[in-house]
Design an enzyme around this catalytic site. Structure first.
Site, short mmCIF file in Angstrom:
data_model
loop_
_atom_site.label_atom_id
_atom_site.label_comp_id
_atom_site.label_asym_id
_atom_site.label_seq_id
_atom_site.Cartn_x
_atom_site.Cartn_y
_atom_site.Cartn_z
N LYS A 279 0.84 -1.21 0.00
CA LYS A 279 0.00 0.00 0.00
C LYS A 279 0.87 1.26 0.00
O LYS A 279 2.03 1.25 0.44
CB LYS A 279 -0.94 -0.01 1.21
N ARG A 314 -3.12 -10.99 3.69
CA ARG A 314 -3.35 -10.88 2.24
C ARG A 314 -2.13 -10.19 1.64
O ARG A 314 -1.88 -9.01 1.90
CB ARG A 314 -4.63 -10.10 1.95
#
Length: 337
Positions: A279, A314
């Site tokens: 991210k 994840r």
């Protein structure tokens, strides 16, 4: 006044006699931070918690999609999209996608999460037929060659139903049943577990100006509400996973607050999924021009999640995360898994 209980999670061999297992897993806690809106956080002994709260924090969870929740599980990301933020277009070809899934399995992925619609900030809506055409054939091809469970990353009921028919075993809904009014019934009909993720706003606009009164408690309350809705629709709590939604309608400070407080979400009585891999905030803090430069930072965030008892990670980088996890496991005196 509502009180929220955040176990101060630790792992390793130096465990005091009065410590409790966190969610029946590898982490443990002897003290708890008590949060309340408008009040200073205070630290108390875990033995002083209300019995129901302590039960929620310590209860062992049943299997999810055939995976026991007694150790961290790696969810390999497979985006069959042209525009995902990290790997858009790389795996749009079904043959390439299947080979990548096989590689992630060989490196230790416990489950593969397949998505046909990018949910990066600013992403455009993908029609249902296109999303099914991208995902269902890949799911069927992987399931024909492997018993590793498949997750469908979608907010649309028809896409989820097609994925279940193709062999998927978990529905990963980034909208937590808020986008498609048919999704809750689709989950019930499938009998599959569902992951409910928090997001503020739609992917196209979610990063414009995200605001919260208290991001940690606001996300907790949202997930608690969505769990109640899912249960009312007929989804058993034993089949629900929660995801605080790192990067989905959050600033960097919001993300960091959620990461520091991840263990709070064990109070919901469901396994936790952490999806922070590559991210943007990782590059903002740690440097690196592109998503592929955020591997080391992603692994660091994953290990912090594991320390706090997160059951599902994840991730894009399966080998690197598995290697780091095996080393952390060994250093902390646990058997390598």
């Amino acid at each position: 006044m509502t009180f929220y209980y955040r176990p101060l999670a630790q792992w390793g061999p130096d465990r005091p006699a009065d410590a409790h297992d966190l969610a029946g897993g590898w982490s443990w806690f002897a003290n708890v931070a008590v949060h309340a809106r408008g009040e200073d956080t205070r630290i108390v002994s875990a033995s002083d918690l209300p019995a129901a709260a302590l039960e929620r924090l310590t209860a062992t969870h049943p299997e999810i999609a055939g995976m026991a929740m007694d150790r961290p599980r790696l969810m390999g990301i497979l985006n069959v999209t042209p525009d995902s933020f990290s790997d858009g277009g790389r795996f749009a070809d079904p043959g390439v996608a299947v080979r990548h899934a096989q590689n992630m399995m060989s490196f230790g992925a416990d489950i593969i999460d397949i998505g046909g619609e990018s949910t990066r900030p600013g992403a455009a809506f993908v029609p249902v037929a296109d999303e099914i055409a991208r995902t269902a054939p890949v799911i069927a091809a992987i399931c024909a060659q492997s018993d590793v469970p498949i997750s469908i990353d979608t907010r649309k009921a028809a896409v989820a139903a097609a994925a279940m028919e193709a062999g998927a075993r978990l529905i990963n809904d980034v909208a937590a049943l808020t986008f498609d009014p048919e999704m809750a019934q689709t989950v019930v009909n499938s009998g599959a577990p569902v992951c409910l993720m928090h997001a503020q706003g739609d992917p196209a606009t979610m990063q414009d100006d995200p605001r919260y009164d208290d991001v940690l408690l606001d996300v907790y309350d949202f997930l608690e509400e969505r769990i109640a809705l899912a249960e009312a629709a007929g989804v058993p709590r034993a089949g629900i996973v929660v995801d605080p939604g790192i990067g989905f309608g959050k600033t960097m400070d919001h993300n960091l607050t959620l990461l520091r407080g991840l263990s709070l979400f064990h109070g919901l009585g469901c396994p936790i999924l952490l999806g922070a891999s590559r991210k943007r905030f990782i590059g903002t803090i740690g440097g690196g021009q592109g998503a592929s430069d955020r591997v080391s930072g992603s692994v660091a965030v994953a290990l912090e999640g594991v320390r706090q008892g997160v059951q599902i990670l994840r991730i894009h980088d399966t080998f690197e995360t598995k290697q780091a996890l095996d080393l952390a496991w060994a250093i902390n005196g646990a058997e390598t898994r």
